[in-house]
Scaffold this motif. Structure first.
Motif, short mmCIF file in Angstrom:
data_model
loop_
_atom_site.label_atom_id
_atom_site.label_comp_id
_atom_site.label_asym_id
_atom_site.label_seq_id
_atom_site.Cartn_x
_atom_site.Cartn_y
_atom_site.Cartn_z
N ILE A 269 -6.47 0.18 6.58
CA ILE A 269 -5.48 -0.56 7.37
C ILE A 269 -4.87 0.39 8.39
CG2 ILE A 269 -3.32 -1.86 7.28
CD1 ILE A 269 -4.07 -2.60 4.39
N ILE B 80 -3.00 5.48 1.77
CA ILE B 80 -2.85 4.76 3.03
C ILE B 80 -4.08 4.97 3.91
CG2 ILE B 80 -1.56 4.78 5.21
CD1 ILE B 80 0.98 5.15 3.50
N ILE C 284 -0.72 -1.47 -2.16
CA ILE C 284 -1.22 -1.93 -0.86
C ILE C 284 -2.01 -3.22 -1.04
CG2 ILE C 284 -2.80 -1.41 1.04
CD1 ILE C 284 -2.00 1.54 0.72
N GLU D 138 0.60 -0.45 10.69
CA GLU D 138 0.99 -1.54 9.81
C GLU D 138 1.91 -1.07 8.69
OE1 GLU D 138 0.10 -4.85 10.16
OE2 GLU D 138 -0.63 -4.12 12.11
N PHE D 139 2.03 0.24 8.52
CA PHE D 139 2.82 0.79 7.42
C PHE D 139 4.17 1.32 7.90
CE2 PHE D 139 -1.55 1.16 5.90
CZ PHE D 139 -1.43 0.63 4.62
N SER E 224 -7.05 2.97 2.67
CA SER E 224 -6.91 1.51 2.71
C SER E 224 -7.71 0.87 3.84
CB SER E 224 -5.44 1.12 2.86
OG SER E 224 -4.96 1.43 4.17
N ARG F 110 3.68 -2.78 2.36
CA ARG F 110 3.39 -1.98 3.54
C ARG F 110 4.45 -0.90 3.77
NH1 ARG F 110 -0.58 -3.92 2.42
NH2 ARG F 110 -2.03 -5.20 3.64
N SER F 111 5.52 -0.95 3.01
CA SER F 111 6.58 0.06 3.11
C SER F 111 6.55 0.93 1.86
CB SER F 111 7.95 -0.61 3.26
OG SER F 111 8.98 0.35 3.34
#
Length: 261
Positions: free
Chosen positions: A63, A58, A35, A67-68, A61, A40-41
């Motif tokens: 985030i 995730i 990350i 976004e993922f 993070s 992001r995948s």
């Protein structure tokens, strides 16, 4: 990042991070590192046993989940087991939806398993569904018997097995070609030492691994390379930084052995 557009309009990053055989205790750290590198995948699977590690990284993070792009694979047989497995996977990942959920391997119950995935989409638990390791006939049979065309078929694809027979079938059905083992695992070092690959790497000031990944992504093939080395993670992601000519792509077709490792 470049993206492919799935047959339901959803965009998917053309490079993701694979977690196959990542040790359970190391998964969260490896994904957190990826990350930070810009991924992001992320691709996981029920049978890998590391969905929880992917999910925790995730969440940690900071985030936003939107976004993922999270993919997992169902290792189940039939409707009921698949439906229950879907909910269990979501709980392990700590999320209320998958961006992609795919059948890991075809079985005699694939149609019922796939029906459970279709209902998962209707319930808002999955954004897109697909398959993995399905050959052309299995794919056609599934499409004929189902209401939803799979968004992807994730199959072993690399320089030594380019899936040239599957490619036109996937294009005809508007199914994205996704490559597992894009660096060929045990044969990766052999591919990287090929003079043609070395010359292209020198020309584009790239690494041999970047050339091998770009060979696939330039053809619209999604790749999910795996590495726990931060430098390799960054390098793989940076493989989108150059473009080979059509002639150079065509020149690499001669290395296709038309079979697995």
């Amino acid at each position: 990042m470049d993206f492919v557009t799935l047959n339901n309009g959803i965009k998917m990053p053309i490079i993701g991070y694979g977690t196959f055989q990542t040790p359970l205790k190391a998964t969260a750290d490896a994904v957190s590192q990826a990350i930070a590198a810009g991924y992001r995948s992320f691709d996981t699977a029920q049978v890998y046993g590391n969905e929880a590690g992917v999910g925790s990284a995730i969440q940690a993070s900071g985030i936003d989940r939107s976004e993922f792009f999270i993919t997992s694979k169902t290792q189940t047989r039939g409707y009921t087991e698949t439906s229950q497995g879907l909910d269990a996977s979501l709980q392990r990942l700590g999320t209320d939806y998958f961006d992609m959920l795919i059948i890991h391997w075809p079985t005699k119950e694939s149609l019922e398993t796939y029906r459970a995935l279709e209902d998962g989409v209707k319930a808002g638990k999955i954004r897109a569904i697909g398959v993995s390791n399905f050959n052309g006939q299995q794919l056609k049979d599934l499409v004929k018997a189902s209401d939803t065309v799979p968004a992807v078929d994730q199959i072993e694809t690399h320089l030594f097995w380019q899936q040239q027979k599957m490619s036109p079938i996937l294009q005809e059905l508007v199914i994205v070609h996704e490559a597992w083992a894009p660096l060929a695992e045990s044969q990766g070092s052999t591919m990287m030492k090929l003079p043609e690959i070395q010359l292209l790497a020198e020309k584009y000031q790239a690494t041999p691994a970047q050339v091998l990944l770009r060979f696939l992504t330039q053809q619209g093939i999604v790749v999910i390379p795996k590495s726990m080395n931060i430098d390799h993670q960054k390098s793989n992601l940076d493989s989108l930084g150059f473009t080979m000519t059509d002639e150079e792509i065509a020149s690499l077709r001669k290395f296709d052995k038309h079979h697995s490792n």
